[in-house]
Design an enzyme around this catalytic site. Structure first.
Site, PDB file in Angstrom:
ATOM      1  N   ASP A   1     -30.034  70.250  68.005  1.00 61.96           N
ATOM      2  CA  ASP A   1     -31.192  69.357  68.072  1.00 61.96           C
ATOM      3  C   ASP A   1     -31.101  68.381  66.906  1.00 61.96           C
ATOM      4  O   ASP A   1     -30.292  68.554  65.985  1.00 61.96           O
ATOM      5  CB  ASP A   1     -32.494  70.173  67.983  1.00 61.96           C
ATOM      6  N   SER A   2     -31.984  67.379  66.925  1.00 60.17           N
ATOM      7  CA  SER A   2     -32.040  66.431  65.817  1.00 60.17           C
ATOM      8  C   SER A   2     -32.649  67.082  64.575  1.00 60.17           C
ATOM      9  O   SER A   2     -32.590  66.498  63.494  1.00 60.17           O
ATOM     10  CB  SER A   2     -32.907  65.231  66.205  1.00 60.17           C
TER      11      SER A   2
ATOM     12  N   CYS B   1     -32.651  69.184  72.849  1.00 57.17           N
ATOM     13  CA  CYS B   1     -33.290  67.950  72.399  1.00 57.17           C
ATOM     14  C   CYS B   1     -33.394  67.057  73.626  1.00 57.17           C
ATOM     15  O   CYS B   1     -32.383  66.782  74.285  1.00 57.17           O
ATOM     16  CB  CYS B   1     -32.398  67.296  71.336  1.00 57.17           C
TER      17      CYS B   1
ATOM     18  N   GLU C   1     -41.359  67.873  61.256  1.00 56.91           N
ATOM     19  CA  GLU C   1     -40.251  68.050  60.303  1.00 56.91           C
ATOM     20  C   GLU C   1     -40.761  68.290  58.876  1.00 56.91           C
ATOM     21  O   GLU C   1     -40.046  68.797  58.034  1.00 56.91           O
ATOM     22  CB  GLU C   1     -39.307  66.832  60.338  1.00 56.91           C
TER      23      GLU C   1
ATOM     24  N   CYS D   1     -40.484  66.937  74.357  1.00 57.90           N
ATOM     25  CA  CYS D   1     -39.743  66.870  73.097  1.00 57.90           C
ATOM     26  C   CYS D   1     -39.814  68.283  72.545  1.00 57.90           C
ATOM     27  O   CYS D   1     -40.896  68.880  72.503  1.00 57.90           O
ATOM     28  CB  CYS D   1     -40.403  65.882  72.132  1.00 57.90           C
TER      29      CYS D   1
ATOM     30  N   HIS E   1     -39.767  69.393  69.728  1.00 63.90           N
ATOM     31  CA  HIS E   1     -40.593  69.555  68.523  1.00 63.90           C
ATOM     32  C   HIS E   1     -42.055  69.846  68.874  1.00 63.90           C
ATOM     33  O   HIS E   1     -42.789  70.396  68.067  1.00 63.90           O
ATOM     34  CB  HIS E   1     -40.575  68.278  67.670  1.00 63.90           C
TER      35      HIS E   1
HETATM   36  N1  DGL Z   1     -36.544  67.330  69.484  1.00 62.66           N
HETATM   37  C1  DGL Z   1     -36.067  66.146  70.040  1.00 62.66           C
HETATM   38  C2  DGL Z   1     -36.444  65.891  71.449  1.00 62.66           C
HETATM   39  O1  DGL Z   1     -36.668  66.836  72.165  1.00 62.66           O
HETATM   40  C3  DGL Z   1     -35.829  64.948  69.172  1.00 62.66           C
HETATM   41  C4  DGL Z   1     -36.935  64.387  68.409  1.00 62.66           C
HETATM   42  C5  DGL Z   1     -36.459  63.245  67.538  1.00 62.66           C
HETATM   43  O2  DGL Z   1     -35.543  63.459  66.745  1.00 62.66           O
HETATM   44  O3  DGL Z   1     -37.012  62.152  67.638  1.00 62.66           O
HETATM   45  O4  DGL Z   1     -36.472  64.770  71.886  1.00 62.66           O
END
Ligand code: DGL
Length: 269
Positions: free
Chosen positions: A9-10, A72, A151, A183, A185
């Site tokens: 993931d990011s 992600c 984050e 997302c 996150h």
């Molecule tokens: N967790 C990620 C997603 O599902 C990336 C969020 C990001 O880095 O902007 O898109």
């Protein structure tokens, strides 16, 4: 040798998927990579996201994973097919699983999708949802302010509530009964999102369904880890390792060892 499942993931978002994989497949070895030095991916161009995803996969391949999970949405939308064409092992993304789970849940046929700018701009959820149910009504909204909150470990605060309310409060005007957290996150903000959207809206995280898909693929390929293995979970991140460790431990409810990253991400241009 027990081959790992590689999850990327990011940043910390993919931990929402990793946690569900650990729950459903407790014997599996997992290698997790969070690109915290270059998060967020959401505002970046899809070319850049493809490049970053390739770099991480090239790094993870040394561990001989039996599967790669792009946990992600932004990277799934931009790079899933590209990565599939470059590696020999199955590559799983998070968008189709999320869409399937939402279609199963909705009764009104009106589904909301929230995600990063990259994911929403790509139209990938709309496409996946319409493939399953052509006349589904889809309301999409980008929420660029959510990932930075997560984050920083800021899951529940007055500021978080205000940000969430301002970003998605207006979605309550639609007859949607199901909202996809598009997302990885966003499940960290689940309680706040639920407070803003109200009880009548089902919140869908793709984690459960993605873990089911992982299990099915491994089962079909007779690659599930058998009895007798101690689960090993190894974590890497490219940025602030103390912050990553503290969020990961809060989310997973256990202590983690964080491995030093041998490959440094190239400087951001
Ligand atoms: N967790 C990620 C997603 O599902 C990336 C969020 C990001 O880095 O902007 O898109």
């Amino acid at each position: 040798m027990l081959q790992p499942i590689a999850i990327l993931d990011s940043g910390v978002g993919g931990l929402t998927v990793a946690k569900e994989v650990m729950r459903q497949l407790p014997r599996e070895k997992i290698i997790y990579y969070g690109d915290t030095a270059r998060t967020p991916y959401g505002p970046r161009s899809s070319e850049e996201v493809v490049r970053f995803t390739r770099e991480i996969v090239d790094y993870l391949i040394q561990f001989r994973p039996k599967m790669i999970v792009i946990a992600c949405n932004t990277a799934t939308a931009a790079a899933l097919e590209d990565i599939r064409s470059r590696v020999q092992v199955p590559v799983v993304g998070v968008i189709n699983p999320g869409a399937r789970a939402a279609i199963r849940r909705t009764e009104t046929g009106c589904v909301g999708v929230i995600g990063t700018e990259g994911t929403i701009k790509s139209g990938a959820y709309e496409q996946a949802l319409r493939l399953l149910t052509p006349d589904v009504r889809v309301i999409s909204e980008a929420c660029p302010e959510f990932v930075p909150l997560v984050e920083k470990g800021n899951f529940r605060s007055a500021k978080t509530f205000e940000t969430v309310r301002k970003s998605i409060g207006h979605l309550r005007q639609y007859p949607m009964d199901t909202l996809i957290l598009g997302c990885t996150h966003y499940p960290f903000l689940m309680e706040t999102i639920s407070e803003v959207m109200g009880q009548g809206v089902n919140l869908i995280s793709s984690a459960d369904e993605t873990a089911c898909e992982i299990r099915t693929i491994l089962q079909d390929g007779k690659q599930l880890a058998g009895a007798g293995y101690e689960p090993v979970h190894q974590f890497f991140c490219s940025g602030d390792s103390l912050m990553f460790k503290s969020i990961a431990e809060r989310w997973l409810g256990k202590q983690i060892g964080l491995s030093p990253v041998v490959w440094q991400v190239p400087a951001i241009v």
